[in-house]
Design an enzyme around this catalytic site. Sequence first.
Site, short mmCIF file in Angstrom:
data_model
loop_
_atom_site.label_atom_id
_atom_site.label_comp_id
_atom_site.label_asym_id
_atom_site.label_seq_id
_atom_site.Cartn_x
_atom_site.Cartn_y
_atom_site.Cartn_z
N GLU A 1 1.06 -1.37 0.27
CA GLU A 1 0.03 -0.74 0.13
C GLU A 1 0.65 1.73 0.17
OE1 GLU A 1 -1.66 1.60 3.65
OE2 GLU A 1 -0.84 -0.24 4.88
N LYS B 1 -3.71 -1.90 14.65
CA LYS B 1 -2.79 -0.72 15.32
C LYS B 1 -3.17 -0.25 17.14
CE LYS B 1 -2.68 2.48 12.11
NZ LYS B 1 -3.17 1.27 10.84
N1 PSU Z 1 0.16 0.35 8.50
C1 PSU Z 1 1.15 1.14 9.29
N2 PSU Z 1 0.56 2.54 9.49
C2 PSU Z 1 0.02 2.89 8.11
C3 PSU Z 1 -1.19 2.11 7.87
C4 PSU Z 1 -0.99 1.08 8.31
O1 PSU Z 1 1.99 0.80 9.62
O2 PSU Z 1 -0.37 4.67 8.11
C5 PSU Z 1 -2.93 2.81 7.10
C6 PSU Z 1 -3.31 2.30 6.97
O3 PSU Z 1 -2.88 2.45 4.69
C7 PSU Z 1 -4.33 1.68 6.94
C8 PSU Z 1 -4.95 2.93 7.58
O4 PSU Z 1 -5.49 1.00 5.70
O5 PSU Z 1 -3.37 3.40 8.18
C9 PSU Z 1 -6.03 2.91 8.73
O6 PSU Z 1 -6.51 4.40 8.56
P1 PSU Z 1 -7.59 4.68 8.87
O7 PSU Z 1 -7.69 4.30 11.14
O8 PSU Z 1 -8.32 6.17 8.93
O9 PSU Z 1 -8.88 3.78 8.40
#
Ligand code: PSU
Length: 329
Positions: free
Chosen positions: A37, A175
């Site tokens: 990604e 996360k």
């Molecule tokens: N994994 C990481 N760092 C990130 C992400 C994933 O180590 O920044 C990103 C991914 O693109 C995931 C996003 O989809 O964080 C989640 O964002 P949100 O909580 O706004 O959906």
Amino acid sequence: MADSPGPHANPPAHPSLQWSPAVAAARAAGRPLVALESTIVAHGMPWPQNLRTARAVEAAVREHGVEPATIAVIDGRIRIGLDDALLERLARAGPQALKVSRRDLPAVLAAGAGSPIGATTVAGTMICAALAGIEVFVTGGIGGVHRGAATTFDISADLQELARTSVVVVCAGAKSILDLCLTLEYLETHGVPVLSCGQDQFAAFYVRESGLGADQRIDEPAAQARFVRAKWDLGLAGGVLLSTPVPEADALPRDLVDGWIAEALADAQRQGIGGKAVTPFLLARIEQLSGGRSLAANVALVKHNAAVGARLAVALAALPPARGAGQMR
Ligand code: PSU
Ligand code: MN
């Protein structure tokens, strides 16, 4: 349900897809592919560590004879694979890049040439990988149910995408800024299998163990591949989550991480951070509070995930193509 075969059957290309020469060549040769990604590059890490990490993750995939396909939207086209110049453009764009999830894809495609670079999230990248017939996608940690979601309704679109789009997402769990218990509940409700590789528990991003069990532990890539095929051959559309912990040497102690998270969450609330800005804000704030230790752990876990994902892609390529891989609804 429409049939959409895996990468080795070379599905007809969707007109919005633009393949990099390296990925097109690998695909034509029947070599396995792994999707990566771009939000993690633009919004998840600071310059220049983001570029260094993106390159290292691609190298970790290639080490296994698998071609990495970093996905982003540029000039109204979905790029399947970025050459080094585009990878650098993405990394330099940083927060200026658009954060592209399911709801944002039509806008960046319709905007066409001249619009800012679109960095795809886990949800956005899953959609593009499925369109390209790529079965395995590697990220750091998925989005999930945020703490306090009962009042904010903040649930990452990544979870809905896992429920509907047939791609394996390799991650170090979700996360740890999230409510991991509710995240697993949500995945269970939507029928998303959660596999763990290397330990019994679901991983917690910077921290190895979440205290929560995965559905199943499957360490062997061949057995992981059989599981994935069994799901899609049954016509059960949707993703599979494959969690694997941050390497021991780079893992951070839970108490320390919990302290940084609490402080970062309080800062976010004070500053009124909301919507898609929440996750990038928290990651950046935790990096400051940890003196860079969280970033080092994040880099290490993505590289490790890349190796796990590449091995799975090789194992999947050794099986007959799935009937339902790459499916989306
Ligand atoms: N994994 C990481 N760092 C990130 C992400 C994933 O180590 O920044 C990103 C991914 O693109 C995931 C996003 O989809 O964080 C989640 O964002 P949100 O909580 O706004 O959906
Ligand atoms: Mn959100």
